[in-house]
Design a protein around this motif. Structure first.
Motif, PDB file in Angstrom:
ATOM      1  N   SER A 170     -14.813   9.519   3.338  1.00  0.00           N
ATOM      2  CA  SER A 170     -13.847   8.975   2.372  1.00  0.00           C
ATOM      3  C   SER A 170     -12.897   7.985   3.033  1.00  0.00           C
ATOM      4  CB  SER A 170     -13.044  10.108   1.737  1.00  0.00           C
ATOM      5  OG  SER A 170     -13.870  10.922   0.944  1.00  0.00           O
ATOM      6  N   ILE A 171     -12.437   8.319   4.228  1.00  0.00           N
ATOM      7  CA  ILE A 171     -11.508   7.439   4.938  1.00  0.00           C
ATOM      8  C   ILE A 171     -12.202   6.144   5.355  1.00  0.00           C
ATOM      9  CG2 ILE A 171     -10.049   7.219   6.990  1.00  0.00           C
ATOM     10  CD1 ILE A 171      -9.644  10.280   6.825  1.00  0.00           C
ATOM     11  N   ILE A 172     -13.432   6.263   5.821  1.00  0.00           N
ATOM     12  CA  ILE A 172     -14.189   5.078   6.234  1.00  0.00           C
ATOM     13  C   ILE A 172     -14.536   4.206   5.027  1.00  0.00           C
ATOM     14  CG2 ILE A 172     -16.360   4.285   7.256  1.00  0.00           C
ATOM     15  CD1 ILE A 172     -16.268   6.754   9.068  1.00  0.00           C
ATOM     16  N   LEU A 173     -14.929   4.852   3.930  1.00  0.00           N
ATOM     17  CA  LEU A 173     -15.299   4.113   2.720  1.00  0.00           C
ATOM     18  C   LEU A 173     -14.122   3.343   2.143  1.00  0.00           C
ATOM     19  CD1 LEU A 173     -17.712   6.328   0.585  1.00  0.00           C
ATOM     20  CD2 LEU A 173     -18.163   4.087   1.582  1.00  0.00           C
ATOM     21  N   ALA A 174     -12.927   3.913   2.237  1.00  0.00           N
ATOM     22  CA  ALA A 174     -11.741   3.225   1.716  1.00  0.00           C
ATOM     23  C   ALA A 174     -11.564   1.876   2.387  1.00  0.00           C
ATOM     24  CB  ALA A 174     -10.501   4.090   1.914  1.00  0.00           C
ATOM     25  N   LYS A 175     -11.828   1.821   3.693  1.00  0.00           N
ATOM     26  CA  LYS A 175     -11.736   0.550   4.426  1.00  0.00           C
ATOM     27  C   LYS A 175     -12.790  -0.436   3.927  1.00  0.00           C
ATOM     28  CE  LYS A 175     -11.708  -2.602   7.757  1.00  0.00           C
ATOM     29  NZ  LYS A 175     -11.762  -2.257   9.176  1.00  0.00           N
ATOM     30  N   GLN A 176     -14.029   0.029   3.807  1.00  0.00           N
ATOM     31  CA  GLN A 176     -15.113  -0.854   3.391  1.00  0.00           C
ATOM     32  C   GLN A 176     -14.887  -1.377   1.976  1.00  0.00           C
ATOM     33  OE1 GLN A 176     -17.260  -1.814   5.670  1.00  0.00           O
ATOM     34  NE2 GLN A 176     -16.238  -0.416   7.088  1.00  0.00           N
ATOM     35  N   MET A 177     -14.429  -0.512   1.092  1.00  0.00           N
ATOM     36  CA  MET A 177     -14.172  -0.933  -0.282  1.00  0.00           C
ATOM     37  C   MET A 177     -13.064  -1.966  -0.347  1.00  0.00           C
ATOM     38  SD  MET A 177     -14.447   2.868  -1.973  1.00  0.00           S
ATOM     39  CE  MET A 177     -13.372   2.407  -3.310  1.00  0.00           C
ATOM     40  N   TYR A 178     -12.028  -1.770   0.463  1.00  0.00           N
ATOM     41  CA  TYR A 178     -10.902  -2.698   0.466  1.00  0.00           C
ATOM     42  C   TYR A 178     -11.333  -4.064   1.002  1.00  0.00           C
ATOM     43  CZ  TYR A 178      -6.102  -4.364   1.028  1.00  0.00           C
ATOM     44  OH  TYR A 178      -4.937  -5.088   0.939  1.00  0.00           O
ATOM     45  N   VAL A 179     -12.151  -4.051   2.043  1.00  0.00           N
ATOM     46  CA  VAL A 179     -12.631  -5.298   2.648  1.00  0.00           C
ATOM     47  C   VAL A 179     -13.450  -6.108   1.648  1.00  0.00           C
ATOM     48  CG1 VAL A 179     -14.195  -6.261   4.392  1.00  0.00           C
ATOM     49  CG2 VAL A 179     -12.567  -4.477   5.022  1.00  0.00           C
ATOM     50  N   PHE A 180     -14.270  -5.403   0.845  1.00  0.00           N
ATOM     51  CA  PHE A 180     -15.145  -6.092  -0.108  1.00  0.00           C
ATOM     52  C   PHE A 180     -14.484  -6.290  -1.472  1.00  0.00           C
ATOM     53  CE2 PHE A 180     -18.292  -4.470   2.923  1.00  0.00           C
ATOM     54  CZ  PHE A 180     -19.011  -5.638   3.169  1.00  0.00           C
ATOM     55  N   GLY A 181     -13.189  -5.993  -1.546  1.00  0.00           N
ATOM     56  CA  GLY A 181     -12.438  -6.279  -2.763  1.00  0.00           C
ATOM     57  C   GLY A 181     -12.630  -5.318  -3.906  1.00  0.00           C
ATOM     58  N   ALA A 182     -13.129  -4.119  -3.607  1.00  0.00           N
ATOM     59  CA  ALA A 182     -13.290  -3.122  -4.668  1.00  0.00           C
ATOM     60  C   ALA A 182     -11.915  -2.656  -5.143  1.00  0.00           C
ATOM     61  CB  ALA A 182     -14.101  -1.933  -4.155  1.00  0.00           C
ATOM     62  N   GLY A 183     -11.828  -2.272  -6.380  1.00  0.00           N
ATOM     63  CA  GLY A 183     -10.546  -1.828  -6.908  1.00  0.00           C
ATOM     64  C   GLY A 183     -10.721  -0.818  -8.002  1.00  0.00           C
ATOM     65  N   GLY A 184      -9.632  -0.435  -8.611  1.00  0.00           N
ATOM     66  CA  GLY A 184      -9.707   0.471  -9.744  1.00  0.00           C
ATOM     67  C   GLY A 184      -9.817   1.927  -9.359  1.00  0.00           C
ATOM     68  N   PHE A 185     -10.407   2.683 -10.278  1.00  0.00           N
ATOM     69  CA  PHE A 185     -10.413   4.130 -10.170  1.00  0.00           C
ATOM     70  C   PHE A 185     -11.276   4.667  -9.036  1.00  0.00           C
ATOM     71  CE2 PHE A 185     -11.481   8.472 -11.519  1.00  0.00           C
ATOM     72  CZ  PHE A 185     -10.211   8.954 -11.801  1.00  0.00           C
ATOM     73  N   ILE A 186     -12.158   3.853  -8.492  1.00  0.00           N
ATOM     74  CA  ILE A 186     -13.094   4.354  -7.484  1.00  0.00           C
ATOM     75  C   ILE A 186     -12.371   4.904  -6.251  1.00  0.00           C
ATOM     76  CG2 ILE A 186     -13.415   2.115  -6.342  1.00  0.00           C
ATOM     77  CD1 ILE A 186     -16.395   2.934  -6.047  1.00  0.00           C
ATOM     78  N   TYR A 187     -11.198   4.362  -5.919  1.00  0.00           N
ATOM     79  CA  TYR A 187     -10.437   4.871  -4.779  1.00  0.00           C
ATOM     80  C   TYR A 187     -10.008   6.324  -5.004  1.00  0.00           C
ATOM     81  CZ  TYR A 187      -9.965   0.224  -2.669  1.00  0.00           C
ATOM     82  OH  TYR A 187     -10.211  -0.992  -2.076  1.00  0.00           O
ATOM     83  N   TYR A 188      -9.858   6.714  -6.248  1.00  0.00           N
ATOM     84  CA  TYR A 188      -9.378   8.061  -6.553  1.00  0.00           C
ATOM     85  C   TYR A 188     -10.452   9.130  -6.338  1.00  0.00           C
ATOM     86  CZ  TYR A 188      -5.204   5.860  -8.377  1.00  0.00           C
ATOM     87  OH  TYR A 188      -4.041   5.130  -8.486  1.00  0.00           O
ATOM     88  N   LEU A 189     -11.676   8.689  -6.051  1.00  0.00           N
ATOM     89  CA  LEU A 189     -12.736   9.630  -5.695  1.00  0.00           C
ATOM     90  C   LEU A 189     -12.647  10.031  -4.227  1.00  0.00           C
ATOM     91  CD1 LEU A 189     -15.757   7.928  -7.532  1.00  0.00           C
ATOM     92  CD2 LEU A 189     -14.330   9.821  -8.348  1.00  0.00           C
ATOM     93  N   LEU A 190     -11.811   9.335  -3.479  1.00  0.00           N
ATOM     94  CA  LEU A 190     -11.686   9.558  -2.031  1.00  0.00           C
ATOM     95  C   LEU A 190     -10.378  10.301  -1.760  1.00  0.00           C
ATOM     96  CD1 LEU A 190     -12.781   5.951  -0.986  1.00  0.00           C
ATOM     97  CD2 LEU A 190     -14.240   7.941  -1.445  1.00  0.00           C
ATOM     98  N   LEU A 191     -10.372  11.587  -2.017  1.00  0.00           N
ATOM     99  CA  LEU A 191      -9.151  12.396  -2.015  1.00  0.00           C
ATOM    100  C   LEU A 191      -8.313  12.342  -0.736  1.00  0.00           C
ATOM    101  CD1 LEU A 191     -10.349  15.645  -3.850  1.00  0.00           C
ATOM    102  CD2 LEU A 191      -9.382  13.562  -4.818  1.00  0.00           C
ATOM    103  N   PRO A 192      -8.902  12.344   0.460  1.00  0.00           N
ATOM    104  CA  PRO A 192      -8.075  12.351   1.673  1.00  0.00           C
ATOM    105  C   PRO A 192      -7.076  11.198   1.745  1.00  0.00           C
ATOM    106  CG  PRO A 192     -10.336  12.861   2.234  1.00  0.00           C
ATOM    107  CD  PRO A 192     -10.339  12.449   0.794  1.00  0.00           C
ATOM    108  N   ASN A 193      -7.405  10.075   1.137  1.00  0.00           N
ATOM    109  CA  ASN A 193      -6.523   8.910   1.188  1.00  0.00           C
ATOM    110  C   ASN A 193      -5.235   9.102   0.394  1.00  0.00           C
ATOM    111  OD1 ASN A 193      -8.301   6.756   2.649  1.00  0.00           O
ATOM    112  ND2 ASN A 193      -9.657   7.665   1.134  1.00  0.00           N
TER     113      ASN A 193
END
Length: 243
Positions: A170-193
């Motif tokens: 989850s922590i690693i994915l948050a970085k990758q999603m941010y780099v590629f401009g992902a947004g919205g509710f998908i971040y809320y699936l990554l609870l540790p953040n």
């Protein structure tokens, strides 16, 4: 309440090690840097260092709670159930005990950082520290609750491994999603953040500030998940053959 004093002490030692490591970490941090979490930066080496330091206590806590319901249920737990009350009530008491112990861990962790850190570049307001501590505690408790519920379906060791893998991914994915401009509710699936001031907007460090989680939304989701997993666990325990 604290059944395994050796494991409890181990968690405290890991927290002390975390504080000492961060104390020698030459970068910006606040008065309680474990609440800042893992930033999103251009340096993978820096992020990995933050990740290792941040996750150490959680791994220790998840190890402490491994088998907290499943192992207890098949040993002395069934005797308590027979003599005193039913399965559901026993389960609720175990989860409540987990919440109390998790709260104690968070308080001890905060005290360790308060008295061991020799320097702090940024001092947060009491209101922000309180909010950070609350969502940190709530996030840790939710992750541990997931672990306790999953172990009713599979082995405690497999459950612990699964939850810890989810935390790292989850922590690693948050970085990758941010780099590629992902947004919205998908971040809320990554609870540790949720527990990280860098990502929930409560840590005022411009260099590392990447708020992708709304504090109030995060709190609502975490509480909802806590209630849901407890419901699933209560349904499962009623069907388990423990006698």
């Amino acid at each position: 309440m604290v059944k395994n004093k050796a494991l409890f002490l181990l968690v405290i030692i890991i927290m002390i090690i975390q504080a000492l490591l961060i104390n020698d970490f030459e970068t910006l941090y606040s008065s309680l840097p474990f609440l800042d979490g893992v930033p999103i930066t251009s340096s993978y080496a820096l992020e990995n260092k933050f990740l290792v330091y941040w996750i150490l206590p959680f791994v220790a806590m998840s190890f402490y709670f491994t088998g907290y319901c499943r192992d207890a249920l098949v040993t002395y737990g069934k005797i308590i159930i027979i003599r005193n009350y039913g399965r559901t009530r026993w389960l609720y008491k175990r989860y409540l005990s987990m919440l109390i112990i998790s709260f104690i861990f968070v308080v001890i962790q905060a005290l360790i950082f308060k008295y061991l850190l020799t320097d702090s570049n940024i001092n947060l307001e009491v209101k922000d520290i309180t909010k950070l501590l609350f969502i940190y505690f709530l996030t840790i408790s939710t992750l541990i609750s997931l672990q306790l519920t999953i172990e009713l379906f599979i082995s405690p060791q497999a459950s612990q491994l699964m939850v810890n893998a989810y935390v790292v991914i989850s922590i690693i994915l948050a970085k990758q999603m941010y780099v590629f401009g992902a947004g919205g509710f998908i971040y809320y699936l990554l609870l540790p953040n949720y527990a990280m001031g860098f990502k929930n907007g409560l840590t005022s460090i411009p260099e590392f500030q990447t708020p992708v989680i709304s504090y109030l939304t995060g709190i609502t989701i975490l509480i909802s998940i806590l209630v849901f997993v407890l419901f699933i666990a209560s349904k499962k325990i009623k069907k388990m053959d423990i006698f």
